[in-house]
Structures are given as C-alpha cells and as structure tokens.
Design a protein around this motif. Sequence first.
Motif, mmCIF file in Angstrom:
data_model
loop_
_atom_site.group_PDB
_atom_site.id
_atom_site.type_symbol
_atom_site.label_atom_id
_atom_site.label_comp_id
_atom_site.label_asym_id
_atom_site.label_seq_id
_atom_site.Cartn_x
_atom_site.Cartn_y
_atom_site.Cartn_z
ATOM 1 N N ILE A 122 25.801 -7.691 -79.841
ATOM 2 C CA ILE A 122 25.138 -7.320 -81.002
ATOM 3 C C ILE A 122 24.620 -6.097 -81.031
ATOM 4 C CG2 ILE A 122 23.115 -8.104 -82.250
ATOM 5 C CD1 ILE A 122 25.620 -9.544 -83.036
ATOM 6 N N PHE A 123 23.774 -5.482 -79.751
ATOM 7 C CA PHE A 123 23.140 -4.271 -79.759
ATOM 8 C C PHE A 123 24.232 -3.055 -80.010
ATOM 9 C CE2 PHE A 123 22.576 -0.578 -76.877
ATOM 10 C CZ PHE A 123 21.489 -0.019 -77.602
ATOM 11 N N LEU A 124 25.533 -3.325 -79.340
ATOM 12 C CA LEU A 124 26.521 -2.260 -79.526
ATOM 13 C C LEU A 124 26.998 -2.207 -80.928
ATOM 14 C CD1 LEU A 124 28.762 -2.785 -76.367
ATOM 15 C CD2 LEU A 124 27.029 -1.020 -76.791
ATOM 16 N N LEU A 125 27.114 -3.335 -81.520
ATOM 17 C CA LEU A 125 27.796 -3.346 -83.033
ATOM 18 C C LEU A 125 26.481 -2.817 -83.930
ATOM 19 C CD1 LEU A 125 29.307 -6.585 -82.979
ATOM 20 C CD2 LEU A 125 30.516 -4.534 -83.073
ATOM 21 N N MET A 126 25.279 -3.277 -83.623
ATOM 22 C CA MET A 126 24.188 -2.706 -84.510
ATOM 23 C C MET A 126 24.217 -1.261 -84.359
ATOM 24 S SD MET A 126 22.688 -4.688 -86.522
ATOM 25 C CE MET A 126 23.571 -6.053 -86.945
ATOM 26 N N SER A 127 24.408 -1.060 -83.240
ATOM 27 C CA SER A 127 24.108 0.809 -82.775
ATOM 28 C C SER A 127 25.393 1.587 -83.533
ATOM 29 C CB SER A 127 24.203 1.133 -81.455
ATOM 30 O OG SER A 127 23.292 0.305 -80.802
ATOM 31 N N ILE A 128 26.548 0.945 -83.455
ATOM 32 C CA ILE A 128 27.691 1.396 -84.283
ATOM 33 C C ILE A 128 27.398 1.502 -85.765
ATOM 34 C CG2 ILE A 128 30.147 1.002 -84.976
ATOM 35 C CD1 ILE A 128 30.318 0.192 -81.947
ATOM 36 N N TYR A 129 26.933 0.232 -86.435
ATOM 37 C CA TYR A 129 26.656 0.233 -87.561
ATOM 38 C C TYR A 129 25.648 1.302 -88.029
ATOM 39 C CZ TYR A 129 23.592 -1.329 -91.390
ATOM 40 O OH TYR A 129 22.992 -1.512 -92.667
ATOM 41 N N LEU A 130 24.598 1.104 -87.345
ATOM 42 C CA LEU A 130 23.493 2.234 -87.712
ATOM 43 C C LEU A 130 23.939 3.696 -87.780
ATOM 44 C CD1 LEU A 130 20.452 0.407 -86.214
ATOM 45 C CD2 LEU A 130 21.032 0.866 -88.557
ATOM 46 N N ALA A 131 24.650 4.209 -86.647
ATOM 47 C CA ALA A 131 25.262 5.341 -86.397
ATOM 48 C C ALA A 131 26.253 5.635 -87.707
ATOM 49 C CB ALA A 131 26.112 5.349 -85.108
ATOM 50 N N LEU A 132 27.098 4.637 -88.087
ATOM 51 C CA LEU A 132 27.701 5.241 -89.254
ATOM 52 C C LEU A 132 27.138 5.338 -90.418
ATOM 53 C CD1 LEU A 132 30.905 2.736 -88.506
ATOM 54 C CD2 LEU A 132 31.140 5.289 -88.822
ATOM 55 N N HIS A 133 25.974 4.515 -90.702
ATOM 56 C CA HIS A 133 25.031 4.628 -91.770
ATOM 57 C C HIS A 133 24.350 6.105 -91.595
ATOM 58 C CE1 HIS A 133 22.550 3.278 -94.995
ATOM 59 N NE2 HIS A 133 21.404 3.651 -94.053
ATOM 60 N N SER A 134 24.051 6.355 -90.539
ATOM 61 C CA SER A 134 23.287 7.834 -90.610
ATOM 62 C C SER A 134 24.195 8.758 -90.535
ATOM 63 C CB SER A 134 22.442 7.640 -89.192
ATOM 64 O OG SER A 134 22.106 9.012 -88.843
ATOM 65 N N LEU A 135 25.612 8.439 -90.299
ATOM 66 C CA LEU A 135 26.465 9.565 -90.498
ATOM 67 C C LEU A 135 26.896 9.928 -91.795
ATOM 68 C CD1 LEU A 135 28.595 11.627 -89.165
ATOM 69 C CD2 LEU A 135 30.257 9.603 -89.155
ATOM 70 N N VAL A 136 27.127 8.626 -92.451
ATOM 71 C CA VAL A 136 27.449 8.593 -94.052
ATOM 72 C C VAL A 136 26.541 9.538 -94.789
ATOM 73 C CG1 VAL A 136 27.937 7.379 -95.891
ATOM 74 C CG2 VAL A 136 28.952 7.018 -94.077
ATOM 75 N N LEU A 137 25.034 9.177 -94.524
ATOM 76 C CA LEU A 137 23.824 9.723 -95.153
ATOM 77 C C LEU A 137 23.805 11.471 -94.890
ATOM 78 C CD1 LEU A 137 21.039 7.197 -94.876
ATOM 79 C CD2 LEU A 137 22.454 7.725 -96.891
ATOM 80 N N SER A 138 24.253 11.575 -93.688
ATOM 81 C CA SER A 138 24.003 13.232 -93.328
ATOM 82 C C SER A 138 25.270 14.148 -93.800
ATOM 83 C CB SER A 138 24.031 13.159 -91.556
ATOM 84 O OG SER A 138 25.213 12.968 -91.044
ATOM 85 N N VAL A 139 26.346 13.293 -93.974
ATOM 86 C CA VAL A 139 27.431 13.924 -94.869
ATOM 87 C C VAL A 139 27.153 14.434 -96.327
ATOM 88 C CG1 VAL A 139 29.867 13.627 -95.622
ATOM 89 C CG2 VAL A 139 29.279 13.291 -93.248
#
Length: 162
Positions: free
Chosen positions: A106-123
């Motif tokens: 769950i830590f790995l999946l939440m990290s991936i989720y939040l990283a993708l969320h942050s990446l989309v927002l930064s784009v």
Amino acid sequence: MMDQRHAFLPMFLSMVLMVLLIHTVYTPSLGPWLPRFLELCACYWIVSSPNQFGLVFAFLVGALVSWIDGSFIGSASMGLSVVAYVLLGNIFRIRQLDGISQTILIFLLMSIYLALHSLVLSVIGVPSSGISYLISAAVSAVCWRPFCLSLDRARLEFERFL
C-alpha cells in the motif's frame, strides 16, 4: 469470503463517512500528515470485491478526490486507475500477503498514485511541493491494516442486519 450481494450500500456509506471525516479533520497545516482516507477506502473495496469495483470505480473516486481537493478534475483519476489496475491484476497474491507485506504494498501504491497526481498537476502548471507526498503515503500505509479490519467489522455487522 464475505457476501458479495450487499456490497454497494456499505461501499456508499463508507465513502460518505470518509468524505465527512476528511472535511472534519483536514487543516492545511496537517495536510501531508493525514492519511488518504478515500484512496484507502477505494483500495479496500477493490481488494474485497473485485467483481463489483474496478477501474471505473477507481476513476470515479479519483475524480471525487480531485473535486474535494480543489484540484483539476481528473488529476487524481489517472493515478488511482493505475493503482486499481495493479490491485486487480494481482488480487489473489495480495489477499495471501500478511499484514506487513500489504502495508509495504500500500505504501508503494500510494506513493505511485501521489507521484502521478503530482506529475499531472505539474504538467498543467501547478507548482509541486517536492516529495512531501511520501509522508502521506507512509501515514496511509500505517493506517491500512486497522482501516481494513474496521471496515471488515463494520461490513460484517451491516450484513447481519440485512
């Protein structure tokens, strides 16, 4: 295995409860230190009832998270859909894991989720706050097992009444 016939009403009630909990507890100063309750709830329902809840459910929960956070609608949907895809692809292995292994997953999946969320927002042009999202992923992972056990218990009690 719990009865799958009555999964939609407990799912709806748990999601409403998580939204209310988010609005009650959230303050900007505590933001990164709070677990991601709606995402944990979506992961729980995908793992416990994969026949009823899947990618579309994760996408809609991601849109709800974006709407509640006040970010661009759909910015969280992509990451949560990736999490749901991984969960659904490995559902039988995930169910066989012990508590510590599930917490790490769950830590790995939440990290991936939040990283993708942050990446989309930064784009899109929203400034990023670095990797502080890992704090929220770690807190969510620590809360995973008590969260699952409490939802299992609430679901069992709810099914006794139906």
